[in-house]
Design an enzyme around this catalytic site. Sequence first.
Site, short mmCIF file in Angstrom:
data_model
loop_
_atom_site.label_atom_id
_atom_site.label_comp_id
_atom_site.label_asym_id
_atom_site.label_seq_id
_atom_site.Cartn_x
_atom_site.Cartn_y
_atom_site.Cartn_z
CE LYS A 1 27.05 -3.78 -6.34
NZ LYS A 1 27.41 -2.96 -7.53
NE ARG B 1 7.59 0.77 4.62
CZ ARG B 1 6.35 0.26 4.68
NH1 ARG B 1 6.15 -1.02 4.42
NH2 ARG B 1 5.34 1.03 4.99
CG HIS C 1 4.13 4.25 8.34
ND1 HIS C 1 4.23 5.13 7.28
CD2 HIS C 1 3.73 3.06 7.79
CE1 HIS C 1 3.92 4.51 6.15
NE2 HIS C 1 3.62 3.27 6.43
NE ARG D 1 -1.59 -2.20 2.96
CZ ARG D 1 -1.36 -3.47 2.57
NH1 ARG D 1 -2.11 -4.00 1.64
NH2 ARG D 1 -0.38 -4.17 3.11
CB THR D 2 3.56 2.53 2.18
OG1 THR D 2 2.82 2.28 3.38
CG2 THR D 2 4.31 3.84 2.33
#
Length: 313
Positions: A90, A111, A139, A60-61
């Site tokens: 890396k 995120r 959030h 959703r986000t």
Amino acid sequence: MGAFPLKHVYEAQQFDRRLLDTVFETADDMKRDMAEGGRRYGRSLANKIMASLFYEPSTRTRFSFEAAMMRLGGNLITTENAREFSSAAKGESLYDSTRIMNGYADIIVMRHHEAGSAEKAARVSTIPVINAGDGAGQHPTQALLDLYTIKDHFSEINNLKVAMVGDLKYGRTVRSLSYLLTKYSGIRIVFVSPPVCRMASDIKSYLDKEGIPWAEDTDLDNVLPQVDCVYMTRIQKERFIIPEDYDDAVGKYVLTPEKVRRMKPDAIIMHPLPRLDEIPRAVDDDPRAHYFEQAQNGLYIRMALLYLLLTAD
């Protein structure tokens, strides 16, 4: 509408009532404009590029942010799992990744698996950074869309009693929503969770400082008839360090149709999604179920934020 005062969005504490009203009014504009075919805002972010930098899985986000940018006429550069499919695999630092993205994009939506990561990125970024979830931290855009959903149903947010249920220890959505609820009067909060998932003390202390009454309970049945909003959350297996703690918490609260019938007729059920078994599909058609509407509202809120941040000058 005046210039938007924020350059970055990394925590809920950045928002006061005036800013919340600005975001919600802009989201209302976006919703109306979409219904009219995007005639006003459909090209408002043309030639702008959003970097979608997701180190953790998201549906959703991520998709609502990307859809929001496209609805506003903007462009995307994106990676599905930056932790595995970017130079982070890396060993590249968040600092370096952020500085590099500054040369490619006009805004970063991030995120990350570490709490506080978005704020760290914002400190070194010359372009806006939006926190799309930072581990068990916050959030903020989810909290904005949650509050917007509550306002949409009740017309105003004052004098409501809200139950937050489930994984409150690791739940970044309930943490951020707790911060935003303090901006309104007459709010009362009940935290319902297993002992291993209690809300952290920093949130309780913040509520005390802001004069917001809160209580804790382990009995959802006792709480349901008393509240205006039931905010369910899943037990997040990926956050638990001790497997036995997860076993002690999972499946404790299931909002069955029988339990829903004990709620107030005008109460609402919310969930940030994804869900497991805490809300059976049999509840979806109940008029009190608002979690799909809640997810849709994420599009309008994120359109509003992208527009406000990228047209602030």
